[in-house]
Motif scaffolding. Structure first.
Motif, PDB file in Angstrom:
ATOM      1  N   ARG A 107     -17.807 -12.588 -57.222  1.00  0.00           N
ATOM      2  CA  ARG A 107     -19.261 -12.510 -57.065  1.00  0.00           C
ATOM      3  C   ARG A 107     -19.683 -12.424 -55.596  1.00  0.00           C
ATOM      4  NH1 ARG A 107     -22.396 -13.976 -61.650  1.00  0.00           N
ATOM      5  NH2 ARG A 107     -24.062 -14.843 -60.349  1.00  0.00           N
ATOM      6  N   SER A 108     -18.962 -13.104 -54.713  1.00  0.00           N
ATOM      7  CA  SER A 108     -19.322 -13.101 -53.293  1.00  0.00           C
ATOM      8  C   SER A 108     -18.692 -11.939 -52.542  1.00  0.00           C
ATOM      9  CB  SER A 108     -18.902 -14.416 -52.634  1.00  0.00           C
ATOM     10  OG  SER A 108     -17.499 -14.592 -52.698  1.00  0.00           O
ATOM     11  N   THR A 109     -17.707 -11.272 -53.151  1.00  0.00           N
ATOM     12  CA  THR A 109     -16.998 -10.124 -52.574  1.00  0.00           C
ATOM     13  C   THR A 109     -16.436 -10.392 -51.180  1.00  0.00           C
ATOM     14  OG1 THR A 109     -18.988  -9.059 -51.666  1.00  0.00           O
ATOM     15  CG2 THR A 109     -18.360  -8.479 -53.923  1.00  0.00           C
ATOM     16  N   VAL A 110     -15.934 -11.598 -50.954  1.00  0.00           N
ATOM     17  CA  VAL A 110     -15.286 -11.886 -49.672  1.00  0.00           C
ATOM     18  C   VAL A 110     -13.928 -11.197 -49.626  1.00  0.00           C
ATOM     19  CG1 VAL A 110     -16.475 -14.055 -49.241  1.00  0.00           C
ATOM     20  CG2 VAL A 110     -14.360 -14.061 -50.570  1.00  0.00           C
ATOM     21  N   GLY A 111     -13.463 -10.931 -48.425  1.00  0.00           N
ATOM     22  CA  GLY A 111     -12.214 -10.195 -48.251  1.00  0.00           C
ATOM     23  C   GLY A 111     -11.031 -11.088 -47.936  1.00  0.00           C
ATOM     24  N   PRO A 112      -9.854 -10.485 -47.822  1.00  0.00           N
ATOM     25  CA  PRO A 112      -8.626 -11.258 -47.581  1.00  0.00           C
ATOM     26  C   PRO A 112      -8.614 -12.003 -46.255  1.00  0.00           C
ATOM     27  CG  PRO A 112      -8.204  -8.888 -47.452  1.00  0.00           C
ATOM     28  CD  PRO A 112      -9.573  -9.053 -48.011  1.00  0.00           C
ATOM     29  N   GLY A 113      -9.252 -11.452 -45.227  1.00  0.00           N
ATOM     30  CA  GLY A 113      -9.280 -12.139 -43.937  1.00  0.00           C
ATOM     31  C   GLY A 113     -10.045 -13.447 -44.013  1.00  0.00           C
ATOM     32  N   THR A 114     -11.176 -13.424 -44.698  1.00  0.00           N
ATOM     33  CA  THR A 114     -11.955 -14.641 -44.889  1.00  0.00           C
ATOM     34  C   THR A 114     -11.157 -15.675 -45.661  1.00  0.00           C
ATOM     35  OG1 THR A 114     -14.015 -13.364 -44.893  1.00  0.00           O
ATOM     36  CG2 THR A 114     -14.098 -15.566 -45.841  1.00  0.00           C
ATOM     37  N   LEU A 115     -10.433 -15.228 -46.676  1.00  0.00           N
ATOM     38  CA  LEU A 115      -9.675 -16.161 -47.504  1.00  0.00           C
ATOM     39  C   LEU A 115      -8.465 -16.732 -46.762  1.00  0.00           C
ATOM     40  CD1 LEU A 115      -9.952 -14.286 -50.907  1.00  0.00           C
ATOM     41  CD2 LEU A 115     -11.123 -16.390 -50.215  1.00  0.00           C
ATOM     42  N   LEU A 116      -7.888 -15.970 -45.844  1.00  0.00           N
ATOM     43  CA  LEU A 116      -6.834 -16.537 -44.988  1.00  0.00           C
ATOM     44  C   LEU A 116      -7.404 -17.676 -44.149  1.00  0.00           C
ATOM     45  CD1 LEU A 116      -4.803 -13.486 -43.591  1.00  0.00           C
ATOM     46  CD2 LEU A 116      -3.960 -15.281 -45.116  1.00  0.00           C
ATOM     47  N   ALA A 117      -8.614 -17.467 -43.620  1.00  0.00           N
ATOM     48  CA  ALA A 117      -9.265 -18.515 -42.827  1.00  0.00           C
ATOM     49  C   ALA A 117      -9.595 -19.722 -43.695  1.00  0.00           C
ATOM     50  CB  ALA A 117     -10.531 -17.964 -42.168  1.00  0.00           C
ATOM     51  N   VAL A 118      -9.977 -19.485 -44.941  1.00  0.00           N
ATOM     52  CA  VAL A 118     -10.213 -20.581 -45.883  1.00  0.00           C
ATOM     53  C   VAL A 118      -8.938 -21.410 -46.060  1.00  0.00           C
ATOM     54  CG1 VAL A 118     -10.620 -21.124 -48.324  1.00  0.00           C
ATOM     55  CG2 VAL A 118     -12.119 -19.517 -47.143  1.00  0.00           C
ATOM     56  N   LEU A 119      -7.802 -20.729 -46.170  1.00  0.00           N
ATOM     57  CA  LEU A 119      -6.517 -21.433 -46.314  1.00  0.00           C
ATOM     58  C   LEU A 119      -6.232 -22.321 -45.113  1.00  0.00           C
ATOM     59  CD1 LEU A 119      -4.239 -18.636 -47.850  1.00  0.00           C
ATOM     60  CD2 LEU A 119      -5.054 -20.719 -48.991  1.00  0.00           C
ATOM     61  N   VAL A 120      -6.616 -21.857 -43.919  1.00  0.00           N
ATOM     62  CA  VAL A 120      -6.414 -22.665 -42.702  1.00  0.00           C
ATOM     63  C   VAL A 120      -7.172 -23.981 -42.818  1.00  0.00           C
ATOM     64  CG1 VAL A 120      -6.829 -22.800 -40.214  1.00  0.00           C
ATOM     65  CG2 VAL A 120      -6.015 -20.658 -41.224  1.00  0.00           C
ATOM     66  N   LEU A 121      -8.435 -23.907 -43.218  1.00  0.00           N
ATOM     67  CA  LEU A 121      -9.259 -25.117 -43.304  1.00  0.00           C
ATOM     68  C   LEU A 121      -8.825 -26.004 -44.468  1.00  0.00           C
ATOM     69  CD1 LEU A 121     -12.867 -23.863 -42.420  1.00  0.00           C
ATOM     70  CD2 LEU A 121     -11.079 -24.779 -40.925  1.00  0.00           C
ATOM     71  N   LEU A 122      -8.418 -25.404 -45.583  1.00  0.00           N
ATOM     72  CA  LEU A 122      -7.925 -26.206 -46.705  1.00  0.00           C
ATOM     73  C   LEU A 122      -6.675 -26.977 -46.315  1.00  0.00           C
ATOM     74  CD1 LEU A 122      -8.346 -23.804 -49.777  1.00  0.00           C
ATOM     75  CD2 LEU A 122      -9.684 -25.862 -49.263  1.00  0.00           C
ATOM     76  N   ALA A 163     -23.975 -14.728 -42.069  1.00  0.00           N
ATOM     77  CA  ALA A 163     -23.392 -15.116 -43.358  1.00  0.00           C
ATOM     78  C   ALA A 163     -24.497 -15.494 -44.341  1.00  0.00           C
ATOM     79  CB  ALA A 163     -22.449 -16.293 -43.161  1.00  0.00           C
ATOM     80  N   PRO A 164     -24.219 -15.399 -45.647  1.00  0.00           N
ATOM     81  CA  PRO A 164     -25.210 -15.797 -46.652  1.00  0.00           C
ATOM     82  C   PRO A 164     -25.635 -17.243 -46.470  1.00  0.00           C
ATOM     83  CG  PRO A 164     -23.376 -14.620 -47.679  1.00  0.00           C
ATOM     84  CD  PRO A 164     -22.976 -14.877 -46.259  1.00  0.00           C
ATOM     85  N   ASN A 210     -27.178 -20.944 -47.882  1.00  0.00           N
ATOM     86  CA  ASN A 210     -26.751 -21.750 -49.018  1.00  0.00           C
ATOM     87  C   ASN A 210     -27.496 -21.414 -50.301  1.00  0.00           C
ATOM     88  OD1 ASN A 210     -25.015 -22.937 -47.247  1.00  0.00           O
ATOM     89  ND2 ASN A 210     -25.831 -25.007 -47.422  1.00  0.00           N
ATOM     90  N   ARG A 211     -28.736 -20.995 -50.184  1.00  0.00           N
ATOM     91  CA  ARG A 211     -29.484 -20.639 -51.389  1.00  0.00           C
ATOM     92  C   ARG A 211     -28.894 -19.395 -52.049  1.00  0.00           C
ATOM     93  NH1 ARG A 211     -33.190 -19.081 -47.307  1.00  0.00           N
ATOM     94  NH2 ARG A 211     -33.670 -16.833 -47.318  1.00  0.00           N
ATOM     95  N   HIS A 212     -28.277 -18.522 -51.239  1.00  0.00           N
ATOM     96  CA  HIS A 212     -27.609 -17.361 -51.812  1.00  0.00           C
ATOM     97  C   HIS A 212     -26.317 -17.769 -52.529  1.00  0.00           C
ATOM     98  CE1 HIS A 212     -29.767 -15.243 -48.301  1.00  0.00           C
ATOM     99  NE2 HIS A 212     -30.463 -15.046 -49.408  1.00  0.00           N
ATOM    100  N   TRP A 213     -25.669 -18.803 -52.007  1.00  0.00           N
ATOM    101  CA  TRP A 213     -24.426 -19.264 -52.628  1.00  0.00           C
ATOM    102  C   TRP A 213     -24.677 -19.883 -53.996  1.00  0.00           C
ATOM    103  CZ3 TRP A 213     -19.747 -17.789 -51.381  1.00  0.00           C
ATOM    104  CH2 TRP A 213     -19.508 -17.323 -50.075  1.00  0.00           C
ATOM    105  N   THR A 214     -25.893 -20.345 -54.270  1.00  0.00           N
ATOM    106  CA  THR A 214     -26.192 -20.841 -55.623  1.00  0.00           C
ATOM    107  C   THR A 214     -26.085 -19.699 -56.632  1.00  0.00           C
ATOM    108  OG1 THR A 214     -28.579 -20.445 -55.388  1.00  0.00           O
ATOM    109  CG2 THR A 214     -27.745 -22.612 -54.736  1.00  0.00           C
ATOM    110  N   HIS A 215     -26.384 -18.485 -56.196  1.00  0.00           N
ATOM    111  CA  HIS A 215     -26.234 -17.312 -57.064  1.00  0.00           C
ATOM    112  C   HIS A 215     -24.759 -16.962 -57.235  1.00  0.00           C
ATOM    113  CE1 HIS A 215     -26.649 -13.324 -58.775  1.00  0.00           C
ATOM    114  NE2 HIS A 215     -25.975 -12.823 -57.763  1.00  0.00           N
ATOM    115  N   TYR A 216     -23.997 -16.997 -56.128  1.00  0.00           N
ATOM    116  CA  TYR A 216     -22.577 -16.665 -56.204  1.00  0.00           C
ATOM    117  C   TYR A 216     -21.809 -17.713 -57.011  1.00  0.00           C
ATOM    118  CZ  TYR A 216     -23.724 -13.588 -52.256  1.00  0.00           C
ATOM    119  OH  TYR A 216     -24.279 -12.637 -51.444  1.00  0.00           O
TER     120      TYR A 216
END
Length: 218
Positions: free
Chosen positions: A66-81, A118-119, A121-127
C-alpha cells in the motif's frame, strides 16, 4: 590505504544500487518479516476475542504494497530494527501486535529520515489501515525513545543488511533440490512482485531526495 577505502565504498555503492534497482522480491519481504519477528518476543493470547491486526508477515506485505516503499528504504528499516533489537532488554516482551506496531513505526521513521517530503502520519493511517493517527503518533514517539534518537544510517550499515540477506537467501536456496529450484524460479517470475517506491527517489529504491546513498557517510 585511501585508495583501498575508496574502492570499498565504490563497490558497496554499486552493489546497493544494483539491488535497489530491482523490484522487491517475495524472498526479501519474507526475510524482513523474519527479522522483524526477532526484535522482541511477544505474548501469545488464548482469548477468543477477534484480533483485527493480521499476522506479522501478512501485515508487512500489506503495508509495503500500500505504501509502495522500495528496497532501499526497507534496507534502512532493517538497520533500525537490528539496532532496536540490540537495545531492548532480554526480558522485554510485547503484546500480540507489538511487532506490527514496531515495524510500522520503524518504516515511518525511516521514510522521514530519508525523505524531507515523506508522508505524514495521517497518510500512514490510510497505508496501515489498522491504526489511528493517535496510535501512530504514540508508536513513533516510543520508538524514538527506545532508540534514544540514534538514527544515523551509513552506507556500511545498508551494505551489511544487504550481505546478511544475501547470505541468508543463499543458505536457504542451497537446500532446495534441482527440480524444486526450477519450479521456484518459474513461480517467482509469475508471482506478483512489488515495484520500487513511488515516493520521489534520487537513488532507485531509497526514500530520499537529499539523503541519497551518495550523501551517506562511509
Amino acid at each position: 590505504m585511501k585508495h583501498h577505502h575508496h574502492h570499498t565504498v565504490m563497490h558497496q555503492q554499486e552493489r546497493l544500487s544494483d539491488f535497489m534497482e530491482r523490484p522487491l522480491s517475495l524472498s526479501f519481504l519474507k526475510y524482513i518479516s523474519d527479522q522483524a519477528s526477532l526484535v522482541i518476543p511477544c505474548h501469545t493470547t488464548t482469548k477468543t476475542t477477534h484480533t483485527v491486526v493480521p499476522p506479522l508477515s501478512n501485515f508487512i506485505n500489506f503495508l509495503v504494497r500500500r505504501s509502495t516503499v522500495g528496497p532501499g528504504t526497507l534496507l534502512a528499516v532493517l538497520v533500525l530494527l537490528d539496532r532496536l533489537r540490540n537495545r531492548l532488554a532480554p526480558i522485554a516482551k510485547g503484546m500480540p501486535c507489538t511487532r506490527q506496531r514496531i515495524f510500522l513505526a520503524t518504516l515511518i521513521v525511516t521514510c522521514k529520515l530519508l525523505n524531507d517530503t515523506a508522508p505524514k502520519n495521517r497518510h500512514w493511517t490510510h497505508y496501515a489501515h489498522y491504526f489511528t493517527v493517535e496510535e501512530i503518533n504514540l508508536m513513533e514517539k516510543q520508538l524514538l525513545a527506545l532508540l534514544d534518537f540514534e538514527l544515523s544510517i551509513s552506507l556500511n550499515d545498508l551494505y551489511t543488511m544487504l550481505i546478511r540477506f544475501e547470505l541468508s537467501h543463499t543458505s536457504t536456496s542451497s537446500m532446495i533440490t534441482a527440480s524444486s529450484c526450477k519450479k521456484t524460479l518459474v513461480n517467482a517470475t509469475n508471482s506478483m512482485i512489488i515495484g520500487t517506491s513511488s515516493i520521489h527517489q534520487h537513488i532507485p529504491g531509497v526514500c530520499g531526495n537529499q539523503r541519497s546513498l551518495r550523501r551517506l557517510p562511509p
